[in-house]
Enzyme design. Structure first.
Site, PDB file in Angstrom:
ATOM      1  CG  ASN A   9      -1.678   1.250   1.433  1.00 54.58           C
ATOM      2  OD1 ASN A   9      -1.815   2.046   0.505  1.00 54.58           O
ATOM      3  ND2 ASN A   9      -2.196   1.465   2.639  1.00 54.58           N
ATOM      4  CE  LYS A  11      -0.014   3.322   4.729  1.00 56.77           C
ATOM      5  NZ  LYS A  11       0.060   3.473   6.190  1.00 56.77           N
ATOM      6  CG  HIS A  94      -5.680   2.330   5.134  1.00 57.52           C
ATOM      7  ND1 HIS A  94      -5.221   3.268   6.027  1.00 57.52           N
ATOM      8  CD2 HIS A  94      -4.712   1.382   5.028  1.00 57.52           C
ATOM      9  CE1 HIS A  94      -4.017   2.905   6.443  1.00 57.52           C
ATOM     10  NE2 HIS A  94      -3.687   1.767   5.853  1.00 57.52           N
ATOM     11  CD  GLU A  96      -2.686   5.757   6.617  1.00 62.70           C
ATOM     12  OE1 GLU A  96      -2.675   5.755   5.375  1.00 62.70           O
ATOM     13  OE2 GLU A  96      -1.782   5.218   7.295  1.00 62.70           O
ATOM     14  CD  GLU A 166      -3.583  -2.244   7.237  1.00 61.68           C
ATOM     15  OE1 GLU A 166      -2.449  -2.509   6.807  1.00 61.68           O
ATOM     16  OE2 GLU A 166      -4.168  -1.195   6.952  1.00 61.68           O
ATOM     17  N   GLY A 172       2.421   2.403  10.648  1.00 59.75           N
ATOM     18  CA  GLY A 172       3.383   3.482  10.484  1.00 59.75           C
ATOM     19  C   GLY A 172       4.093   3.893  11.758  1.00 59.75           C
ATOM     20  CB  SER A 212       5.086  -1.621  11.891  1.00 56.64           C
ATOM     21  OG  SER A 212       4.720  -0.260  12.110  1.00 56.64           O
TER      22      SER A 212
END
Ligand code: PGA
Length: 250
Positions: A9, A11, A94, A96, A166, A172, A212
């Site tokens: 991904n 991003k 996601h 985010e 996730e 991250g 991560s």
């Protein structure tokens, strides 16, 4: 055990020229694997990455899509637009998107349905925040995300979906869930799907871990019984690191 599905991904990273570089480096590094390799890239990189990966084992995905086919939705991209390009996968929901762009279980469901109708394969993301985990709410949150976010998904549709677990606190941050934490959560999620769709469908469902994951911890995570692959952010931006994850499970 199933073969693994390893998805990058990217991003909001990589201009078109940078994408060209990364994909060119990646192709020879991942060409001999039994695992499925996917890169989910920015919209502006799709055509370039699709052209470069044609005839290779790398599959291409987008990172979001709207649920309408077309219309007055400035700035949005429809599933049909992606499908016509030759895009196969699309990341939906996601964390985010949930945190910064107002995504909810309801909009996740709308996007997933629309993506499926256009022939795309959704990678649907779920996962608890640190506060939720600390409050002992992990199972409750995952149950809600699966119950609401997959509300009228049929068994046939589920067979075309990948789920990515996730934990938000691991994305991250450099903090990875331990092998057991990731496996336990994914086994729990599989159980929620099993209650609705039956054990066979739940077993067949691919559930990835994300947060991560890197070339150092991938082998341990991917060796766990319930972890069917990875959704990789940061480490997917460097060809040899991503390739190492692709090869971490043989
Ligand atoms: P990360 O991102 O690997 O950089 O933690 C994972 C993801 O958000 O998909």
């Amino acid at each position: 055990m199933k073969n693994k599905i390893i998805a990058g991904n990217w991003k909001m990273n990589k201009t078109r020229l940078q994408a060209e570089q990364l994909i060119t480096q990646l192709i020879p590094l991942v060409q001999d694997t039994a695992n499925t390799v996917i890169v989910c890239v920015p919209f502006t990189d799709l055509q370039t990455v699709l052209a470069l990966t044609k005839g290779t084992n790398i599959h291409v995905g987008a990172q979001n899509c709207h649920w309408k086919e077309s219309g007055a939705y400035t700035g949005e991209i429809s599933p049909a637009m992606l499908a016509e390009l030759g895009v196969e996968y699309v990341v939906i929901g996601h964390s985010e998107r949930r945190t910064y762009f107002g995504e909810t279980d309801q909009t996740v469901l709308l996007r997933t349905k629309a993506a499926l109708a256009a022939g795309l394969k959704p990678i649907v993301c779920i996962g608890e925040t640190l506060a939720e985990r600390n409050d002992g709410l992990t199972e409750q949150v995952l149950t809600r995300q699966v119950t609401e976010g997959f509300k009228d998904i049929t068994a046939d549709e589920l067979s075309r979906i990948i789920v990515a677990y996730e934990p938000v606190w691991a994305i991250g941050t450099g903090v990875t869930a331990t092998d057991d934490q990731a496996n336990d959560a994914i086994a729990f999620v599989r159980g929620v799907f099993a209650r609705k769709y039956g054990a066979q469908a739940a077993d067949a469902l691919y559930i990835q871990y994300g947060g991560s994951m890197n070339d150092a911890n991938a082998a341990g995570l991917l060796a766990m019984s319930d972890i069917d692959g990875g959704l990789i952010g940061g480490a997917s931006l460097v060809a040899d690191k991503f390739a190492a994850i692709v090869h971490a499970s043989k």
